[in-house]
Design a protein around this motif. Structure first.
Motif, mmCIF file in Angstrom:
data_model
loop_
_atom_site.group_PDB
_atom_site.id
_atom_site.type_symbol
_atom_site.label_atom_id
_atom_site.label_comp_id
_atom_site.label_asym_id
_atom_site.label_seq_id
_atom_site.Cartn_x
_atom_site.Cartn_y
_atom_site.Cartn_z
ATOM 1 N N HIS A 188 81.982 62.218 14.215
ATOM 2 C CA HIS A 188 81.925 62.529 12.949
ATOM 3 C C HIS A 188 83.686 61.573 12.455
ATOM 4 N N GLU A 189 84.187 61.337 13.377
ATOM 5 C CA GLU A 189 85.913 60.771 13.514
ATOM 6 C C GLU A 189 86.059 61.981 12.607
ATOM 7 N N GLN A 190 86.108 63.100 12.967
ATOM 8 C CA GLN A 190 87.224 63.679 11.999
ATOM 9 C C GLN A 190 88.675 64.105 13.274
ATOM 10 N N GLU A 191 89.429 65.006 12.547
ATOM 11 C CA GLU A 191 90.227 65.684 13.540
ATOM 12 C C GLU A 191 90.618 66.409 13.604
ATOM 13 N N PHE A 192 90.699 65.966 15.700
ATOM 14 C CA PHE A 192 90.640 67.016 16.465
ATOM 15 C C PHE A 192 91.603 68.737 16.577
ATOM 16 N N THR A 193 91.667 69.345 16.471
ATOM 17 C CA THR A 193 93.038 70.561 16.054
ATOM 18 C C THR A 193 92.643 71.262 17.406
ATOM 19 N N TYR B 126 94.557 74.007 19.465
ATOM 20 C CA TYR B 126 95.138 75.610 19.167
ATOM 21 C C TYR B 126 96.344 76.324 19.686
ATOM 22 N N GLY B 127 97.744 75.384 19.881
ATOM 23 C CA GLY B 127 98.840 75.660 20.734
ATOM 24 C C GLY B 127 99.162 74.791 21.833
ATOM 25 N N ASN B 128 100.835 74.272 21.655
ATOM 26 C CA ASN B 128 100.918 73.375 22.311
ATOM 27 C C ASN B 128 102.081 73.574 23.051
ATOM 28 N N ASP B 129 102.548 75.203 22.848
ATOM 29 C CA ASP B 129 103.835 75.555 23.608
ATOM 30 C C ASP B 129 103.554 76.963 24.537
ATOM 31 N N TYR B 130 102.191 76.790 25.658
ATOM 32 C CA TYR B 130 101.863 77.124 26.313
ATOM 33 C C TYR B 130 102.459 76.555 27.840
ATOM 34 N N ASN B 131 102.940 78.048 28.871
ATOM 35 C CA ASN B 131 103.581 77.833 30.029
ATOM 36 C C ASN B 131 102.310 77.043 30.934
ATOM 37 N N THR B 132 102.565 75.420 30.624
ATOM 38 C CA THR B 132 101.481 74.794 31.442
ATOM 39 C C THR B 132 101.904 73.317 31.466
ATOM 40 N N ARG C 132 95.696 80.272 19.037
ATOM 41 C CA ARG C 132 94.797 81.494 18.352
ATOM 42 C C ARG C 132 94.568 82.993 19.183
ATOM 43 N N ASN C 133 94.352 83.360 18.119
ATOM 44 C CA ASN C 133 94.261 84.817 18.895
ATOM 45 C C ASN C 133 93.730 85.115 19.743
ATOM 46 N N GLY C 134 93.538 84.888 21.145
ATOM 47 C CA GLY C 134 92.517 85.780 21.973
ATOM 48 C C GLY C 134 92.051 85.030 23.013
ATOM 49 N N ASP C 135 92.905 83.956 22.909
ATOM 50 C CA ASP C 135 93.143 82.423 23.634
ATOM 51 C C ASP C 135 93.915 82.933 25.159
ATOM 52 N N ILE C 136 93.272 82.531 26.229
ATOM 53 C CA ILE C 136 94.447 83.019 27.517
ATOM 54 C C ILE C 136 94.683 81.354 27.690
ATOM 55 N N GLU C 137 96.272 81.438 28.878
ATOM 56 C CA GLU C 137 96.936 80.624 28.750
ATOM 57 C C GLU C 137 96.329 79.298 29.418
ATOM 58 N N LYS C 138 95.515 80.156 31.094
ATOM 59 C CA LYS C 138 95.319 79.507 32.196
ATOM 60 C C LYS C 138 94.610 80.330 33.006
ATOM 61 N N LYS D 141 95.320 66.653 16.047
ATOM 62 C CA LYS D 141 96.206 67.630 15.814
ATOM 63 C C LYS D 141 96.992 68.512 16.149
ATOM 64 N N PHE D 142 98.133 69.439 16.203
ATOM 65 C CA PHE D 142 98.716 70.143 16.674
ATOM 66 C C PHE D 142 98.683 71.831 15.859
ATOM 67 N N GLY D 143 97.759 72.753 16.436
ATOM 68 C CA GLY D 143 97.879 74.468 15.374
ATOM 69 C C GLY D 143 98.136 75.111 15.655
ATOM 70 N N GLU D 144 98.266 76.599 15.257
ATOM 71 C CA GLU D 144 98.505 77.525 15.516
ATOM 72 C C GLU D 144 98.268 77.935 16.921
#
Ligand SMILES: NC(=O)c1ccc[n+]([C@@H]2O[C@H](COP(=O)([O-])OP(=O)(O)OC[C@H]3O[C@@H](n4cnc5c(N)ncnc54)[C@H](O)[C@@H]3O)[C@@H](O)[C@H]2O)c1
Length: 332
Positions: A201-206, A208-214, A289-295, A284-287
């Motif tokens: 649908h040519e929409q922007e993809f979010t 969630y988080g680009n500050d993980y320790n990866t 998400r609660n409950g997401d695991i880093e790696k 784009k980068f968003g905040e």
């Protein structure tokens, strides 16, 4: 002929298991309340019962009408973020109802029971690669409800003749390469479905988080193709049949991680998708998400070593291609 019940067989993973078993000459029965599943994913050659998998009247009818050998229990509420707002529903659906189903099966002398668990039981592990002995510390009611069902199975197994298998699925993606089934839920929040919808649908993809320790700051996941996961269920049923023949092996659940043993970050996934479609994807980068695991990455020694499972679709490009083809079909 003896049959296999698949709860949640009209859902994403359950429907792939149904096709895998039918392709290998099993007779199957599906129980699904169609809360997120869809009737059109139910294969023609199966018996379908619409209803709740823990409804004793429905189960009585099915066990009276058919000779049941095994149950593969996929039906559940599955959204980790959603579970933070609805813990009661998640504990009821995923833990309490599973106990009722297993107690019913034990009274009807079931032979084998496979439980769909999840890597979410590990929570945020200290080291990214987890084996089945890794300490479990789920961080969402979803993960806790699945872990609670696992604990019940461990406690109950010695009191019954059912042979239990527990399968901790990592991140399941892709769709049937023959195009017969795929993700039924148009609002599915998993990364593959969201990315495919954004592409189509040519929409922007979010992200969630680009500050993980990866390495690149985005989460890393062990993505497993749903068809490889489906074949693991068939192989597991065969494995439990052989296990039954050996004395002193019964009544301890056999627990396996279901992943490939390597992972990709969300940015790597986007890069691979861009190469496949030869087009840039807007994101784009968003905040976080609660409950997401880093790696988290599965150790696969048991699934490969004991079950002798050999995945056929361990390829990021194929994962994206089959997901995209399915999403394209259902959005037409
Ligand atoms: N999708 C993943 O990446 C993933 C990862 C780890 C574990 N899992 C587990 O795999 C299983 C299947 O997940 P999925 O992705 O196919 O989800 P899904 O929502 O597509 O499938 C679940 C199915 O169960 C049915 N259902 C739900 N509650 C029911 C009830 N009380 N009675 C009868 N039917 C009911 C739904 O209608 C649906 O068809 C779940 O147990 C989930 O926890 C999934």
């Amino acid at each position: 002929m003896k049959k296999v019940i698949i709860t949640g067989g009209a859902g994403y993973i359950g429907s792939h298991i149904c096709y895998e078993l039918l392709d290998n000459n099993y007779k199957i029965i599906i129980i699904d309340n169609l809360s997120t599943g869809q009737k059109k994913l139910v294969p023609e050659d199966s018996f379908f019962y619409k209803g709740d998998f823990s409804d004793p009247e429905l189960l009585n009818k099915i066990f009276n009408d058919h000779e049941i050998d095994s149950v593969i229990h996929c039906a559940a509420l599955i959204d980790a973020s959603d579970s933070l707002n609805k813990p009661i529903e998640y504990y009821r659906e995923n833990a309490a109802k599973t106990m009722n189903l297993i107690a019913f099966c034990a009274n009807r002398n079931l032979s084998k029971f496979l439980f769909s668990s999840t890597a979410a039981v590990y929570g945020n592990p200290e080291s990214a690669e987890v084996d089945e002995e890794t300490y479990c510390a789920p961080i969402t009611p979803y993960g806790s409800s699945k872990f609670m069902a696992e604990k019940f199975i461990y406690d109950f197994a010695p009191c019954t003749s059912i042979n239990f298998g527990i399968m901790r699925y990592f991140n399941v993606a892709g769709a049937d390469p023959k195009g017969r089934t795929g993700q039924p839920n148009r609002n599915a929040t998993n990364v593959f479905s969201s990315l495919c919808r954004a592409i189509l649908h040519e929409q922007e993809f979010t992200i969630y988080g680009n500050d993980y320790n990866t390495d690149d700051g985005t989460c890393v996941r062990d993505f497993i193709h749903v068809s490889d996961l489906a074949s693991a269920h068939r192989i597991f049923l065969e494995y439990l049949d052989n296990k039954q023949e050996k004395p002193n092996c019964k009544n301890t659940p056999f627990l396996i991680n279901c992943g490939y043993g390597h992972g990709f970050s969300i940015l790597e996934l986007i890069n691979a998708a861009e190469s496949l479609i030869t087009k840039k994807i807007q994101y784009k980068f968003g905040e976080r998400r609660n409950g997401d695991i880093e790696k988290i990455i599965a150790s696969t020694d048991k699934i490969r070593g004991n079950l002798l499972w050999k995945p056929q679709h361990d390829n990021l490009s194929e994962l994206i291609k089959t997901s995209l083809e399915w999403e394209r079909n259902i959005s037409d």
